[in-house]
Every structure is written in C-alpha cells, then in structure tokens.
Design an enzyme around this catalytic site. Structure first.
Site, PDB file in Angstrom:
ATOM      1  N   MET D   1       7.096   1.014  -0.521  1.00 48.14           N
ATOM      2  CA  MET D   1       5.425   1.628  -0.295  1.00 48.14           C
ATOM      3  C   MET D   1       5.106   0.271  -0.065  1.00 48.14           C
ATOM      4  O   MET D   1       3.689   0.003   0.177  1.00 48.14           O
ATOM      5  CB  MET D   1       5.553   2.003  -2.119  1.00 48.14           C
ATOM      6  CG  MET D   1       3.870   2.557  -2.289  1.00 48.14           C
ATOM      7  SD  MET D   1       4.035   2.857  -3.600  1.00 48.14           S
ATOM      8  CE  MET D   1       6.030   3.313  -4.125  1.00 48.14           C
ATOM      9  N   PRO D   2       5.495  -0.926  -0.103  1.00 48.04           N
ATOM     10  CA  PRO D   2       5.440  -2.382   0.609  1.00 48.04           C
ATOM     11  C   PRO D   2       4.679  -1.979   1.827  1.00 48.04           C
ATOM     12  O   PRO D   2       5.025  -1.243   2.800  1.00 48.04           O
ATOM     13  CB  PRO D   2       6.268  -3.242   0.424  1.00 48.04           C
ATOM     14  CG  PRO D   2       6.975  -2.903  -0.656  1.00 48.04           C
ATOM     15  CD  PRO D   2       6.929  -0.744  -0.683  1.00 48.04           C
ATOM     16  N   ILE D   3       3.670  -2.100   2.053  1.00 54.36           N
ATOM     17  CA  ILE D   3       2.791  -2.137   3.130  1.00 54.36           C
ATOM     18  C   ILE D   3       2.702  -3.960   3.615  1.00 54.36           C
ATOM     19  O   ILE D   3       1.033  -4.115   2.919  1.00 54.36           O
ATOM     20  CB  ILE D   3       1.619  -1.714   3.613  1.00 54.36           C
ATOM     21  CG1 ILE D   3       1.959   0.386   3.202  1.00 54.36           C
ATOM     22  CG2 ILE D   3       0.930  -1.366   4.733  1.00 54.36           C
ATOM     23  CD1 ILE D   3       0.865   1.198   3.107  1.00 54.36           C
TER      24      ILE D   3
ATOM     25  N   HIS E   7      -0.081  -4.398   0.485  1.00 54.13           N
ATOM     26  CA  HIS E   7       0.403  -3.974  -0.536  1.00 54.13           C
ATOM     27  C   HIS E   7       1.459  -3.409  -1.081  1.00 54.13           C
ATOM     28  O   HIS E   7       1.885  -2.920  -0.431  1.00 54.13           O
ATOM     29  CB  HIS E   7      -0.633  -2.958   0.033  1.00 54.13           C
ATOM     30  CG  HIS E   7      -2.414  -3.407   0.363  1.00 54.13           C
ATOM     31  ND1 HIS E   7      -2.800  -3.564   2.011  1.00 54.13           N
ATOM     32  CD2 HIS E   7      -3.249  -2.994  -0.285  1.00 54.13           C
ATOM     33  CE1 HIS E   7      -4.262  -3.547   1.450  1.00 54.13           C
ATOM     34  NE2 HIS E   7      -4.819  -3.441   0.201  1.00 54.13           N
TER      35      HIS E   7
END
Lengths: 62, 62, 62, 62, 62, 62
Positions: D1-3, E7
């Site tokens: 999920m880290p972007i 993010h």
C-alpha cells in the site's frame, strides 16, 4: 472544491482523456454533492521509465 | 521546510517563472517566519489536454 | 487554475495561515496574471514525526 | 500500500532509475513490513526551470 | 533536492518511521548521488477510511 | 496503475466516502480500460482552515 489528481501511464488518446475527466467528475458530483464547476481534475502522465511496481520499472516488465 | 508545489497550465515564460518562485518564496518567508533557504518550490506544468474544470479539458474549452 | 499545495510543519496560528494564503495568492496573481478566484491553496500540515531531513525526523532533531 | 513519489531534477540515466526504485522499494519493505508488490514508486522529473530553492530556479544557480 | 512523499496507512510506530526515513534516504543517496542533507521525506498517513483498492475502502476489507 | 488522489473538505460520512471511491474507480476502469484492482484511491481531507480560494480560507468565507 474537490481536486482530483490521477497518475497514469502515458499513451491514452485524447478521446480516452475526455471520457476519463467527464466520468470522474460525474462520479465526484454524485457522491459528495459538489457542483460540477467546483471539480478540478489533473492528469499526471508517467513515462514507462518513471513508474515502478514491486521495485521494477514498467519499461522492464516482461 | 515549507515545500510548495504549484500546478499550472504550461506556457509561462522563463521570466514569469523566475518572478513566480521569487514572489511565492517571499510570501512564505514573511508569513510563517521560515528562512528563505528552507523554502522549496516545484512547478508542475500541465498541458491543455491534462487539466479539466467541470469535467471539460482546457483544450476543449471555447 | 494555479493550484498551490504547501507542506509545512504543524503549529501555525490561524492568523499565520490567513496571511500565508493571502500573500501566496497575491504572489501567484501578480506573477502569472491569473485572476484571484482561480487560485486554490491547500495547506498540508505535517506532524514532527512525519517529516525528515537528511534521514532524521524533526522530532529527533536536537 | 505504500505509494512513494519522488520529485527529482531530470537527467538520471535509466540505470540510476532502476537502482533508485529497487533500493527505495527494498527500504520500504524492510522498514514497515509491506510486501514488495504493494509498493508503488512514481518518479516525477523536474526540468531545471521548474524547481527553485530559496526563491531561485536551478537554471539560474551559479 | 530529491523530495520523497510516502503515503501509507496510519499505525506505524515511531521506531518504524525512524527506520523508514533513514533507509529511504540512504537508498536515494546511494542511487542518485545526492548529499543526504538534500533529501527530504514526507510521510502522509492515511486512515483506513481514506484509502481504497479496487473501489473498496481498507476499513471495509475482510 | 492509475493512482487517484482526491483533496476535499473534511466532513463526509463513511457512506459518502464508500460511494465516492466506488464510483470514481468505476469511472477510471470504464474510461482507460484498467482492471479494478489496479486502481488506488487516496482521500486527503482538509480542515476548513487548510484550504483557500481567492486567498481566503474556507473558515473565513461568509
């Protein structure tokens, strides 16, 4: 007021972009009750050597 | 530490960009008491087929 | 159309934020000849454990 | 999920970009225990007339 | 100059954040030959009702 | 691969957010022919003292 930014790989046609911004704007308007003219959409196109998944650039994907 | 990103339609001259980053930096420095060298400004230029208002691309505006 | 996003450490007063958005908007208007009502400013506040310089979080700076 | 989005001055070679996305992805995976395939990396290249420090564009730095 | 924004879903410990910004900074420094003090890292935490995959919020994932 | 970020004023209900991410994802899928599971949506909520139009914070609008 909603400001939408969409990162996507370059190569979409003008027709696809037209549809994308129209449909996304409609989705925002219907979901959060904002007037259409308040919705801004930024398309940020990325070349295939500027986006990676799992540590591998798109240009290097087989 | 303030990091400023400005999305704008492409086509500004170098002179306009020079003025823009200088004036915005000064505005930040005066308002939040940051040293000038801590202020970074990113200009993100968008072509006219990559920005939409009210669901319509700039390139299609009359 | 210019959309400005400013990342800064949290803790500014409302009065500082008022001045910041007013002054930055004025700077953009004067530099690129945009009407004031076209300028949007997003303030993105970061807590001291969510920003790092040189690999060290602000909260850990001496 | 880290972007992850990385803004950097343009001019890196393909080999540097390959190393950058691989190493950053590895760093994220090891630090927050995310699976590699969940990590996305966007490289946003800036030309030298689109980034400023202390109110001065890179193109004007001596 | 490289500015990194990550993010990720909220809930990491301070120790994980420390490791994350240190390791990512090291990865950037080694890959693109930037001095450590030029690397900025922004962590943007998202709550579970503010991130979606395949149209479904994390909070609704089973 | 499309990554969508939406900045909006805080205060939407969970139900509105559910609808927003579902509808925006559908709009992206239909417009650019991406598989649903490739579409990520980030909601970035702004408090009323962190967004300005025409140089005036939302909190100060009459």
């Amino acid at each position: 007021m909603p400001i939408v930014q969409i990162h996507l790989i370059e190569g979409r046609t003008l027709e696809q972009k037209r549809k994308l911004v129209a449909e996304v704007t409609r989705a925002v308007v219907q979901s959060v009750d904002a007037p259409p003219e308040a919705v801004k959409v930024i398309l940020s196109e990325m070349s295939r050597d500027n986006y990676a998944n799992a540590g591998v650039l798109v240009i290097d994907k087989k």
